[in-house]
Design an enzyme around this catalytic site. Structure first.
Site, PDB file in Angstrom:
ATOM      1  N   THR A 122      -3.585   3.008   5.425  1.00 52.63           N
ATOM      2  CA  THR A 122      -4.932   2.860   5.993  1.00 52.63           C
ATOM      3  C   THR A 122      -5.027   1.858   7.135  1.00 52.63           C
ATOM      4  O   THR A 122      -6.051   1.799   7.812  1.00 52.63           O
ATOM      5  CB  THR A 122      -5.936   2.423   4.906  1.00 52.63           C
ATOM      6  OG1 THR A 122      -5.568   1.131   4.421  1.00 52.63           O
ATOM      7  CG2 THR A 122      -5.985   3.423   3.768  1.00 52.63           C
TER       8      THR A 122
ATOM      9  N   GLU B  78       0.826  -1.210   0.000  1.00 56.01           N
ATOM     10  CA  GLU B  78       0.000   0.000   0.000  1.00 56.01           C
ATOM     11  C   GLU B  78       0.861   1.260   0.000  1.00 56.01           C
ATOM     12  O   GLU B  78       0.569   2.234  -0.704  1.00 56.01           O
ATOM     13  CB  GLU B  78      -0.946   0.008   1.203  1.00 56.01           C
ATOM     14  CG  GLU B  78      -1.871   1.216   1.213  1.00 56.01           C
ATOM     15  CD  GLU B  78      -2.745   1.290   2.442  1.00 56.01           C
ATOM     16  OE1 GLU B  78      -3.166   2.407   2.783  1.00 56.01           O
ATOM     17  OE2 GLU B  78      -3.016   0.240   3.067  1.00 56.01           O
TER      18      GLU B  78
END
Length: 335
Positions: free
Chosen positions: A179, A134
């Protein structure tokens, strides 16, 4: 002997994981030839193994390897963690059709990175590893504008200390985050940066996803009631490892499992000695049948086992991603 189990709610699959797995399953049925997934669709070995059964789904870490796969088709699926524009362009140059299973909440961070880069901001991207998929994808949206900052307590190659990171212009600065981080540690990290750089822009909507926060809150709610915590997660799952750290901090005793088979090791080591009540949670990429296998293990040892589910399930769904041909114009959110 374990007398009582508290099952965290929510736990396990989040909406982004469900969307990504279903995208692979549907493509494997729909396409004439096997489909290829770039990177593990989610960070869970069992999920990857189950999808690989039957030879309809292949996993690669390099798009150039697609041609070498047996009976490879021309469709590649991007994992839930997101990818950089360079990977997207490479797929296009290889003539591959794509299905982007990036979690929409990760895509939101990508969109913010592009926006602030266009406006001339330096982006402080908080993460737990420079090598996490990510982080790589988000950084790839604005590599010249992005500086990686380790979330509080995390160090490693490529991660800057929030207490010492240097920036070119402290007046044009924004913070974005991976996140799947610890909610508490991320808040502390942002506070450190804000104290050092008063002009730091903190986007009004938090980048940490709802599933990350909800699962961490569920652990906090259960911890006072249990003697130990079991967390079902792969070591590659960032959100799962943060749950493990949180469970240990809140409860004092926490152990990682991938499947119920790992309980044998814990029992042989005496790790559960004196434990009468246990909390159980699982990463956002862990199938719930693995959790139920753990419950069944303890119930076989104690038929009078009490199982309590604490919390509420989420009711969120994400739209199925569409297939995009290599010559097709990308949706605006991907540009």
């Amino acid at each position: 002997m374990i007398e009582r189990i508290y099952l965290a709610k929510p736990r396990g699959f989040c909406a982004g994981v469900v969307m990504a797995i279903q995208a692979v399953e549907k493509a494997a049925v729909r396409e004439d030839k096997p489909v290829t997934v770039y990177h593990s669709i989610v960070h869970n070995h069992t999920v990857v193994e189950r999808l690989s059964e039957g030879g309809r789904v292949h996993f690669v870490e390099d798009l150039d390897a697609v041609d070498a796969l047996p009976d490879s088709g021309d469709t590649v699926i991007f994992s839930a963690h997101g990818i950089s524009p360079a990977v997207r362009e490479r797929a296009r140059s290889l003539g591959l059709s794509t299905i982007d299973a990036t979690c929409p909440l990760v895509t939101k961070v990508h969109t913010e990175a592009k926006k602030y880069a266009r406006e001339g901001y330096t982006i402080l991207l908080i993460g737990d590893s420079a090598g996490h998929q990510e982080v790589i994808g988000t950084r790839g949206e604005a590599p010249e504008n992005t500086i990686l900052v380790g979330v509080l307590g995390k160090t490693g190659p490529g991660l800057n200390d929030p207490h010492a990171v240097q920036v070119p212009d402290p007046e044009r600065l924004v913070v974005l985050t991976q996140t799947t981080l610890s909610v508490d540690d991320t808040r502390k990290t942002v506070d450190i940066l804000k104290a050092r750089f008063p002009a730091l822009v903190v986007p009004p909507s938090e980048d940490l996803c709802y599933a990350t926060k909800n699962r961490q809150d569920a652990v906090k709610n259960i911890a006072p009631n249990v003697d130990a915590f079991l967390v079902l997660t792969s070591t590659h799952s960032s959100n799962g490892m943060r749950l493990l750290e949180l469970a240990e901090a809140e409860c004092g005793r926490a152990y990682r499992l991938e499947t119920a088979a790992d309980l044998t090791r814990l029992e042989q080591n005496g790790d559960l000695g004196g434990v009468r009540s246990v909390g159980i949670t699982s990463a956002a990429s862990t199938p719930d049948d693995l959790v139920q296998d753990v419950v069944a293990h303890f119930r076989a040892l104690n038929p009078a086992l009490e199982v309590i589910e604490e919390g509420e399930w989420e009711n969120i769904e994400f739209r199925e991603p569409k297939k995009i041909a290599p010559t097709q114009e990308l949706p605006r959110t991907m540009q």
